[in-house]
Design an enzyme around this catalytic site. Structure first.
Site, PDB file in Angstrom:
ATOM      1  N   ASP A 155     -78.274  68.400  -2.838  1.00  0.00           N
ATOM      2  CA  ASP A 155     -79.806  67.572  -3.357  1.00  0.00           C
ATOM      3  C   ASP A 155     -80.597  68.416  -3.859  1.00  0.00           C
ATOM      4  OD1 ASP A 155     -78.125  65.303  -2.455  1.00  0.00           O
ATOM      5  OD2 ASP A 155     -79.681  64.519  -1.616  1.00  0.00           O
ATOM      6  N   LYS A 209     -82.099  61.333  -7.949  1.00  0.00           N
ATOM      7  CA  LYS A 209     -82.781  60.736  -6.831  1.00  0.00           C
ATOM      8  C   LYS A 209     -84.340  60.772  -6.949  1.00  0.00           C
ATOM      9  CE  LYS A 209     -83.033  62.488  -2.055  1.00  0.00           C
ATOM     10  NZ  LYS A 209     -82.310  63.393  -1.036  1.00  0.00           N
ATOM     11  N   LYS A 268     -80.119  57.280  -6.544  1.00  0.00           N
ATOM     12  CA  LYS A 268     -80.290  57.393  -5.124  1.00  0.00           C
ATOM     13  C   LYS A 268     -81.771  57.544  -4.895  1.00  0.00           C
ATOM     14  CE  LYS A 268     -80.064  60.387  -1.136  1.00  0.00           C
ATOM     15  NZ  LYS A 268     -79.619  61.688  -0.262  1.00  0.00           N
TER      16      LYS A 268
END
Lengths: 330, 777
Positions: free
Chosen positions: A167, A230, A266
């Site tokens: 991430d 995300k 996400k």
């Protein structure tokens, strides 16, 4: 279409199901054309929870699905190997075996465990044989302001340590100054550094100022090869919200329409109630379709959500409201 | 299905709202209802069945009200009215507040009952209809409280007959009853035959909230009941429903002196510019045409998309349509419920089947086996000539066409007999604020659709009806000026056989398009003074002259776009030039009427000053609606106003009508005083020297009785004011039904022209357009 079932032992990674997004040339005309009408997006987001409702067995099933989509997360300065091992144990057995058995959902696990780089090895070891991937936050998380070379190197080290998902955080300053080329180049470089590991681009939407910026940054990151986009690090003052989510998944839809590649989504931070999780699932289902309700294309970044879902599942079975202390803590 | 199976498919599954509270309430009434008159329930009589359209199941037996019940209800309302008005603003505010509170306390019951009776999704009843109805009573509790302070000189009309449709049964009831009661009126309301139940529940609530007996009366029944109400001795009729029925009501109430507001059909445009947030615009369409199954008078039913983006937009729209869920209205997880009745379902089916042009997309939805359901449908590639582009379908059917330029978008949008609402989507504020005023509609939504609030006026132009509901402007429909005017005394032209007074012959012509014109028919009549002197010959205009004058007025559209300052300057200039000729005009008036010329000219100059003053001061407002955004209540000119000028004040009367109209940007066709026309023809020379653009003011002379029906029937005349000394109110109102033009008539009553000026005239000269502009980046 193969559905990920709770008994699947193989890692639930995107490459197992779908061709991976190779990215595309930066299309600045497209970026410039992007529109996001904040009021309209907010209205849609505000009415969605009232438009969709799932009850009884359907609700239980949806909540189980939500569990399978959770990136169970600990990202604290005081994380220790012991803390991370406890989290991983919860990831393997997210709900008490009795409850899962009563629901016919034995074997259900969360989608992944998400930790800082230094905890990757511990997590990988703790999850050995579970099929649950480890995600590492990277690139100078959460601010992303350490030297670029170090940020790139950090990705490599996390991958080497066994992280299957990375991430990354984007440089918010590139968005705020409209330097899309720089954002694109950075994304490209980070994607390359990830190698086979999947890359989730954290936009830190709470720091991007406008939904228009969120939409543009989403597109540029997908062009740069992101596998997932995300919302947040969880450290901004505003994290995942429905309007931001709607903006990002509309960008995902536009990218899919244009390229045929499916990008994952996400939302992270601030999703702590089972009811919220249901709304997010409905949002994905209605805006993007059922395919986006599987772990290779959708994850919740959450730490306390699981506890609330477990209580709701208990309630589903017993008809009585449960208490947190009756369920194993993460 | 097991949990594990559902885990695999992630289907929605049923999420039913229980009908129990509503069914219990119906059972509590024994499943059968009489009328609610004078605060008590009458014995049920001549019953018909109200059905659940989603299942066909009978819900309750409801009485068919006839003339007898209407008469009793109107009598009860009449008896209650003085006491209700005398209760005072604060007293009425308390009662309206109690009603609002009661609606809130029983919100679930109302929502479930509405959904059962109408077929609308429970979500809409729960989140939209019922909260808006509550809000309307709260808002108007405030209006009652403020009436004495803020509306001095206004009083209740008396008894209001109100007829509401089946698409928003309780909400439309609230829109009608709340303002009526706030202003001190009492009401007899007839709910729609398909959906009477929430009105009957409201009757229960009235008792609970302490509404005095007779203040609210509910009489159920079909169209015959409505007709009886229209013909009953009420002071006002308020109707929401179809244009055809509205037209009929206009005809039968013509000349009765009953105030009338009509909220009728629409074919509202939904314009999407290529710089819009297209995903949001598509989502907006869900709220525009798939809200309440498309059974919405202001539904955005005509999609008008910029050509370059149309294909992509339609493709995405089709995908969105396929995601809509049609089903049991009481399911909390559906988007679209049942069509209200089989008759309506058949009508929609018939209309859509009759259209052979265009490409059709029927949403890939599963319809329930039972009940009245119609799938969301999109028909693209239609042209303005297609019947479905012009006719209201009143169902979940969207038709679409394309445009090239903003100007063309406006042209297509306005190419309709209707003018209720319009929606436009663009991220360009210049474009949005340029287009909104150009759309022929009472309500415009920018980057949103179907937003409603009690603080913002709602209502249409053209054949979508007249009058506004909500906001300050909505109160005009439920009040009148205090004091009674005397009956009109006809003024008869003087006769005689005296010698001509002019030493050189003068020809009084018509004034059309800035030029003096001879009458088409080549006819004139002699005008004599009180002592028989021949003052001159006056042209007798006929229907061709009316046509020419209206054409000239329509051609002078630019006047509405001039600045208010510029219009004020012209009015001052007219006053200046009139003052320069004051002596001449005064002498003419003396010669015509035998008295008061000097005072009348002075008063006319004063009046011109008044409206020159008002031209840039009769402002719109920004309304406090519950969104982040603004709702602009813009005052727009009505368009072309024709006026039959008062007979008794040949100059002052004409100036009193002309000045407010042109000050607000209208163009006028004035028919001069019938017996004393020569003051008006002299005034033409004043206009000619005052820089009034050609066509802005047109003056005809001739017989009022002959010209009134021609003007009233002319579809390109937007409003007709009748202050003739002859009682032509009935003629005007009846003939105006054709295009439902706004009429303002004297109802055979006199006006004291020395003091007749101000807001009443300015309000008649303007339409309030509400422009909703949500904002936020």
């Amino acid at each position: 279409m193969t559905l990920a079932t709770p008994t699947t032992q193989a890692p639930q990674l995107p490459q197992l199901h779908l061709p991976r997004n190779p990215g595309m040339d930066l299309d600045l005309d497209w970026v410039a054309r992007v529109q996001a009408n904040t009021s309209a997006i907010e209205r849609r987001a505000a009415t969605l929870p009232g438009r969709r409702s799932v009850k009884k067995d359907h609700q239980a099933a949806w909540l189980c699905r939500a569990i399978s989509l959770i990136d169970l997360t600990t990202l604290s300065g005081d994380d220790t190997p012991g803390r991370v091992r406890r989290l991983c144990a919860k990831a393997r057995q997210p709900v008490a075996p009795g409850i899962l058995s009563a629901l016919g959902m034995t074997g259900l696990t969360v989608g992944a465990v998400c930790v800082y780089h230094d905890m990757v090895e511990t997590a990988v070891e703790a999850l050995q044989g579970s099929g649950i991937p480890v995600a590492a936050v990277s690139t100078g998380f959460p601010a992303g302001l350490s030297p670029l070379a170090l940020r790139i190197a950090e990705i490599g080290q996390s991958v080497a340590a066994g992280a299957a998902e990375i991430d990354i955080v984007i440089s918010r300053r590139h968005v705020l100054t409209g330097n899309w080329q720089a954002l694109y180049d950075e994304m490209r470089e980070m994607r390359a550094a990830c190698g086979a590991a999947h890359v989730k681009a954290i936009l830190a939407t709470g720091e991007l100022g406008t939904l228009r910026n969120v939409a543009k940054a989403s597109l540029v990151c997908m062009m740069g090869g992101a596998d997932f986009i995300k919302t947040s690090t969880g450290k901004e003052t505003v994290n995942a919200t429905l309007p931001v989510s709607l903006t990002m998944i509309r960008a995902i839809r536009a990218y899919h329409d244009r390229t045929g590649y499916r990008i994952g989504y996400k939302p992270a931070g601030g999703i702590s109630k089972a009811k919220d999780a249901l709304v997010y699932l409905a949002l994905m289902k209605d805006e993007l379709g059922d395919r986006w309700l599987q772990p290779d294309l959708f994850r919740f970044g959450a730490s306390s959500l699981l506890g609330d879902i477990e209580r709701q599942l208990d309630h589903h079975l017993t008809g009585a409201y449960s208490a947190g202390w009756r369920h194993a803590m993460a | 299905m097991t949990v594990k199976e559902i885990f695999g498919t992630l289907d929605y599954g049923p999420a039913p709202e229980s009908p129990a509270p509503a069914l219990d309430w119906i059972a509590g009434h024994g499943g059968i209802f009489g009328q609610f008159i004078g605060g008590v329930w009458t014995a049920p009589e001549d019953c018909f069945t109200s059905h659940n359209p989603a299942t066909g199941a009978p819900l309750a037996q409801v009485s068919q009200g006839g003339p007898h019940e209407i008469e009793a209800a109107v009598r009860a309302a009449r008896k209650a009215q003085p006491g209700w008005a005398a209760l005072g603003g604060h007293g009425r505010a308390r009662v309206l507040y109690a009603i609002a509170r009661a609606l809130q306390k029983h919100a679930r019951l109302f929502a479930v009952l509405e959904s059962l009776d109408n077929g609308k999704p429970i979500r809409e009843a729960r989140d939209i209809d019922i909260p808006l109805a509550q809000r309307h009573f709260y808002y108007h509790a405030g209006m009652a409280q403020l009436m004495e302070a803020e509306l001095p000189g206004r009083e209740a009309l008396g008894v209001c007959g109100q007829i509401v449709p089946w698409n928003f049964p309780l909400l439309m009831l609230a829109w009608k009853i709340a303002p009526a009661l706030a202003m001190g009126n009492t009401a007899v309301l007839k709910p729609a035959e398909y959906t009477p139940l929430t009105a009957l529940l409201f009757a229960d609530v009235c008792r609970e909230a302490g509404v005095p007996p007779g203040v609210v009366n509910i009489v159920t029944g079909d169209g015959r009941t409505g007709e009886a109400l229209v013909n009953a001795p009420v002071d006002k009729i308020a109707f929401t429903g179809s244009t055809a029925v509205g037209r009929r009501i206009r005809e039968v109430t013509a000349g009765s002196g009953k105030a009338l507001t009509l909220e009728l059909g629409g074919k509202s445009p939904y314009i999407v510019f290529d710089d819009a947030d297209l995903d949001s615009a598509i989502e907006g369409l869900v709220d525009a045409i798939w809200f309440n199954q498309g059974q919405v008078c202001c539904a955005g039913s005509r999609l008008i998309v910029q050509e370059g983006i149309a294909d992509g937009f339609h493709a995405r729209l089709r995908v969105r349509m396929d995601g809509l869920r049609v089903g049991d209205p009481l399911d909390k997880c559906i988007d679209i419920g049942a069509i209200v009745d089989r008759t309506q379902l058949e009508r929609i089916t018939r209309m859509v089947e009759a259209e052979t042009a265009g490409e059709r997309h029927v949403a890939a939805v599963t319809l329930p086996d039972l009940g009245c359901f119609y799938p969301p449908t999109l028909i693209t590639g239609l042209s303005t000539a297609s019947p479905l582009m012009q006719e209201e379908i009143f169902g979940p059917v969207l038709v679409s066409t394309t445009f090239r330029t903003p100007a063309e978008a406006v042209e297509i949008a306005n190419n309709t007999r209707y003018g209720l609402a319009a929606t436009l989507w663009t991220e360009n504020i210049n474009l949005a604020l340029d287009i909104a005023p150009k759309l022929a509609a009472g309500v415009v939504w920018v980057n949103a659709t179907n937003l409603f609030d009690a603080a913002a006026g709602f209502g249409g132009v053209r054949e979508s009806g007249f009058g506004r509901e909500g906001g300050w402007e909505g109160l005009a429909a439920y009040t009148r000026a205090k004091g009674a005017a005397k009956a009109l005394k006809p003024v008869v032209a003087f006769g005689g056989d005296g010698a001509p007074v002019d030493t050189v012959d003068r020809t009084a012509k018509l004034y059309i398009g800035g030029k003096q014109a001879r009458p088409d028919g080549g006819l004139s009549r002699a005008v004599h003074g009180p002592k028989g002197a021949l003052l001159g010959q006056v042209s007798l205009a006929n229907r061709k002259d009316v046509r020419n004058a209206v054409e000239a007025a329509q051609g002078a559209k630019g006047w509405g776009r001039t600045t208010a300052h510029a219009r004020a300057q012209i009015l001052y200039y007219i006053a200046e030039n009139l003052a320069a000729r004051a002596g001449e005009l005064a002498a003419r008036i003396d010669a015509l009427t035998g008295r008061g010329g000097k005072a009348e000219v002075e008063a006319s100059i004063r009046r011109l000053f008044t409206y020159a003053a008002w031209a840039d001061k009769f402002d719109g407002q920004v309304r406090s609606v519950p969104i982040r955004g603004v709702a602009l209540a813009m005052r727009e000119p009505v368009g072309v106003i024709a006026a039959l000028c008062p007979d008794e004040a040949p100059l002052l009367g004409l100036v009193s009508l002309m000045a407010p109209a042109i000050a607000m940007g209208n163009r006028v066709v004035l028919v001069a005083s019938d017996p004393f026309p020569l003051a008006a023809t002299d005034f033409i020379q004043v206009l000619e020297t005052s820089d009034v653009p050609g066509g802005v003011v047109n003056i005809l002379t001739g017989a009022h009785g002959e010209l009134a029906p021609v003007l009233a029937a002319h579809a390109d005349v937007d409003a007709l004011w009748c202050f003739s000394g002859q009682d032509l109110s009935g003629v005007v109102e009846r003939a105006s039904a054709g295009n439902l033009k706004r009429t303002w008539v004297n109802n055979g009553r006199t006006t004291d022209w020395t003091g007749a000026e101000g807001r009443a005239f300015l309000e008649a000269a303007t339409e309030v357009k509400t422009v909703w502009i949500p904002y936020g980046e």
